[in-house]
Design an enzyme around this catalytic site. Sequence first.
Site, PDB file in Angstrom:
ATOM      1  N   HIS A  17      62.533  57.136  72.264  1.00 64.39           N
ATOM      2  CA  HIS A  17      61.690  57.755  73.283  1.00 64.39           C
ATOM      3  C   HIS A  17      62.525  58.045  74.517  1.00 64.39           C
ATOM      4  CE1 HIS A  17      61.481  53.960  75.402  1.00 64.39           C
ATOM      5  NE2 HIS A  17      60.784  53.352  74.444  1.00 64.39           N
ATOM      6  N   HIS A  20      64.913  55.300  75.811  1.00 65.47           N
ATOM      7  CA  HIS A  20      66.137  55.119  75.018  1.00 65.47           C
ATOM      8  C   HIS A  20      67.107  56.264  75.284  1.00 65.47           C
ATOM      9  CE1 HIS A  20      62.998  53.264  72.170  1.00 65.47           C
ATOM     10  NE2 HIS A  20      63.611  52.254  72.759  1.00 65.47           N
ATOM     11  N   CYS A 126      58.001  35.506  71.525  1.00 64.85           N
ATOM     12  CA  CYS A 126      57.465  36.876  71.526  1.00 64.85           C
ATOM     13  C   CYS A 126      58.337  37.710  70.597  1.00 64.85           C
ATOM     14  CB  CYS A 126      57.494  37.470  72.942  1.00 64.85           C
ATOM     15  SG  CYS A 126      57.193  39.267  72.922  1.00 64.85           S
ATOM     16  N   CYS A 129      60.044  40.778  72.289  1.00 66.10           N
ATOM     17  CA  CYS A 129      61.303  40.477  73.009  1.00 66.10           C
ATOM     18  C   CYS A 129      62.327  39.856  72.077  1.00 66.10           C
ATOM     19  CB  CYS A 129      61.073  39.473  74.139  1.00 66.10           C
ATOM     20  SG  CYS A 129      59.997  40.037  75.440  1.00 66.10           S
ATOM     21  N   CYS A 143      52.868  38.244  77.283  1.00 66.83           N
ATOM     22  CA  CYS A 143      54.233  38.680  77.586  1.00 66.83           C
ATOM     23  C   CYS A 143      54.144  39.854  78.566  1.00 66.83           C
ATOM     24  CB  CYS A 143      54.929  39.123  76.302  1.00 66.83           C
ATOM     25  SG  CYS A 143      56.393  40.133  76.622  1.00 66.83           S
ATOM     26  N   HIS A 146      55.377  43.141  76.583  1.00 64.44           N
ATOM     27  CA  HIS A 146      54.708  43.622  75.368  1.00 64.44           C
ATOM     28  C   HIS A 146      53.207  43.383  75.368  1.00 64.44           C
ATOM     29  CE1 HIS A 146      58.990  43.275  74.386  1.00 64.44           C
ATOM     30  NE2 HIS A 146      58.743  44.407  73.763  1.00 64.44           N
ATOM     31  N   LYS A 294      55.142  50.944  80.995  1.00 66.51           N
ATOM     32  CA  LYS A 294      56.405  51.008  80.277  1.00 66.51           C
ATOM     33  C   LYS A 294      56.250  51.935  79.073  1.00 66.51           C
ATOM     34  CE  LYS A 294      59.691  48.319  77.652  1.00 66.51           C
ATOM     35  NZ  LYS A 294      59.900  47.163  76.815  1.00 66.51           N
ATOM     36  N   LYS A 297      56.632  51.784  72.042  1.00 61.95           N
ATOM     37  CA  LYS A 297      55.774  51.819  70.877  1.00 61.95           C
ATOM     38  C   LYS A 297      54.524  50.978  71.111  1.00 61.95           C
ATOM     39  CE  LYS A 297      56.132  51.292  65.910  1.00 61.95           C
ATOM     40  NZ  LYS A 297      55.446  50.072  65.528  1.00 61.95           N
TER      41      LYS A 297
HETATM   42  N1  MSP Z   1      67.851  45.602  70.206  1.00 57.44           N
HETATM   43  C1  MSP Z   1      67.809  45.203  71.561  1.00 57.44           C
HETATM   44  C2  MSP Z   1      69.158  45.375  72.214  1.00 57.44           C
HETATM   45  C3  MSP Z   1      70.270  44.637  71.549  1.00 57.44           C
HETATM   46  S1  MSP Z   1      71.805  44.973  72.295  1.00 57.44           S
HETATM   47  C4  MSP Z   1      72.834  43.841  71.644  1.00 57.44           C
HETATM   48  C5  MSP Z   1      66.781  46.062  72.307  1.00 57.44           C
HETATM   49  N2  MSP Z   1      66.437  47.191  71.755  1.00 57.44           N
HETATM   50  S2  MSP Z   1      65.354  48.208  72.305  1.00 57.44           S
HETATM   51  O1  MSP Z   1      65.341  49.278  71.356  1.00 57.44           O
HETATM   52  O2  MSP Z   1      64.123  47.524  72.519  1.00 57.44           O
HETATM   53  O3  MSP Z   1      65.821  48.681  73.721  1.00 57.44           O
HETATM   54  C6  MSP Z   1      67.078  49.265  73.880  1.00 57.44           C
HETATM   55  C7  MSP Z   1      67.313  49.714  75.284  1.00 57.44           C
HETATM   56  O4  MSP Z   1      66.392  50.722  75.660  1.00 57.44           O
HETATM   57  C8  MSP Z   1      67.198  48.609  76.316  1.00 57.44           C
HETATM   58  O5  MSP Z   1      68.316  48.666  77.192  1.00 57.44           O
HETATM   59  C9  MSP Z   1      65.968  48.954  77.078  1.00 57.44           C
HETATM   60  O6  MSP Z   1      66.079  48.547  78.411  1.00 57.44           O
HETATM   61  C10 MSP Z   1      65.989  50.474  76.977  1.00 57.44           C
HETATM   62  N3  MSP Z   1      64.680  51.011  77.251  1.00 57.44           N
HETATM   63  C11 MSP Z   1      63.569  50.876  76.483  1.00 57.44           C
HETATM   64  N4  MSP Z   1      62.539  51.455  77.149  1.00 57.44           N
HETATM   65  C12 MSP Z   1      62.950  51.953  78.346  1.00 57.44           C
HETATM   66  C13 MSP Z   1      62.364  52.705  79.367  1.00 57.44           C
HETATM   67  N5  MSP Z   1      61.112  53.028  79.363  1.00 57.44           N
HETATM   68  N6  MSP Z   1      63.155  53.141  80.380  1.00 57.44           N
HETATM   69  C14 MSP Z   1      64.507  52.898  80.386  1.00 57.44           C
HETATM   70  N7  MSP Z   1      65.071  52.202  79.427  1.00 57.44           N
HETATM   71  C15 MSP Z   1      64.321  51.561  78.487  1.00 57.44           C
HETATM   72  O7  MSP Z   1      66.354  45.645  73.391  1.00 57.44           O
END
Ligand code: MSP
Length: 506
Positions: A17, A20, A126, A129, A143, A146, A294, A297
């Site tokens: 999204h 990411h 959780c 997380c 949480c 989430h 936030k 998903k």
């Molecule tokens: N799998 C773990 C990371 C392991 S690294 C050894 C994880 N994955 S995640 O898919 O949930 O998130 C990955 C990254 O995307 C995180 O840095 C998270 O902060 C970022 N983001 C997820 N949603 C976000 C926003 N809405 N805005 C900005 N970044 C965000 O955590």
Amino acid sequence: MKYYITTPIYYVNDKPHIGHAYATFIADAFARYHRLKGDDVFFLTGTDENSTKNVEAAREKGFADIQSYLDLQSEAWRATWKELEITNDDFIRTTEERHKKGVEKFFQLVYDKGDIYQGTYQGLYCTGCEAFLRETDLIQGLCPYHKNRPELIEEKNYFFRASKYRDALLAHIEKNPDFVQPLARRNEIVNYIKDHFDDISISREKVKWGIRLPIDEAQVIYVWFDALINYLTGIGYGWDEEKFIRYWPADVHIVGKDIIKFHCALWPAMLLSADLPLPRHIFAHGFFTIEGQKVGKSLGNAIDPVQLCGEYGIDVVRYFLFREIPFGGDGDFSEARLRERYESELAKGLGNFTSRVLTLAQKCPDMHCGTAKLPAEKKAASAAADLRYAWEKGFDHAALHESLTAIFECITWGDRFIDQTKPWILLKEDTASAVQTISILLELLRQLSLYLYPFMPHTAGEIRTQLGLNGDRIPERGNALLAWRAEPIISINKKDNLFPPLIPKA
Ligand code: MSP
């Protein structure tokens, strides 16, 4: 110089999204900046696959074979980054054999050091997380990220003696004030390490999917302990020592603010235990929300970055994300804001300046001229030098928005220069001065294209093409191009407006 940068590896139960994409675009901008400066860059991203939530998602989708679900999902992430033209050098998956081998090697080192012991754990877990939470972390029992009720878990686990490294970590952060950036995050981490950084359970008894513990096949390694090691296995740890030595330690881990504890406390403690050097910097960015929530998903309000880029172009989305929130802060995503910035900054600012300069150049009888001694040339060169200083400072201090602001200030400078010198009058009255003035403007535009490159690679290439220069080969040519008048501009190839008016939305 070598430069190794990483993104977090993404859980594959979600699809990419806007949040990411933001994280990945940031790392991509840093990678492009360092390539442009001539560094030996390695940029790693990948997928985090040994997580319970991935397994649950596979089951929900009716996959009997979990690995085939993971393969499919991971491929979707890889394809997204390809479509968004992310320039990662490798893509690591935690279900790959090369990763597994590295994790086992790492675990053994920590175990041999005496930093793993057995115990019983009871806590609130959780799955979102993939972490145990403290009562004080919860908001009304839920949480905060989430919005679910964590599960009470009690099991026999293996623990990592993290607390042993508490003092060493604090000393490292004290000695290296830019280890964690921005500053607010650094303070948060220092408090966390002081007050809460205890030994951590690093295996799970009831979880079946994951990398088995080399010392106890009945347990799998805790997903974070496994996932963090991707930063090593992605560059050869356990399978290509030469490559590993070439790139480790990482120069920057880009992470979201939600996962700094893992990256700024657990990860360095693990590395200290394994006697490996620590990453040089950890840059934590903020969060994009949609109407205050936030994006993700669990809340079901994701924006598809591929679709958005399809509508506005990758560069426009990149520009918006970098510009809208100062690095480290949070911001709300709004398409209306994106359109506003498009009109006022891209179309009226950058697009209009480019078009003004190229239109003048088309009217110019000759573009060959040495103007080095003219005061106007000196002023322009000094504006470009100021820009370079601010641009580099922004990248070096995790303040990308400041680099971008400096570029747009220079565009304003250029517009003012045109208004003051009035080259359209000079063209009629004093051809020699007109040629010199326009030549300065062309060089300024060439400079701008390079500074724009890490943020808006297409636009940079397009401007260069219209300046009659090679638009595709910026990174390999490196630092030398940044010098004032490094490339002669001898033919103009003006095309359509870089940022045509947007079609109004119904
Ligand atoms: N799998 C773990 C990371 C392991 S690294 C050894 C994880 N994955 S995640 O898919 O949930 O998130 C990955 C990254 O995307 C995180 O840095 C998270 O902060 C970022 N983001 C997820 N949603 C976000 C926003 N809405 N805005 C900005 N970044 C965000 O955590």
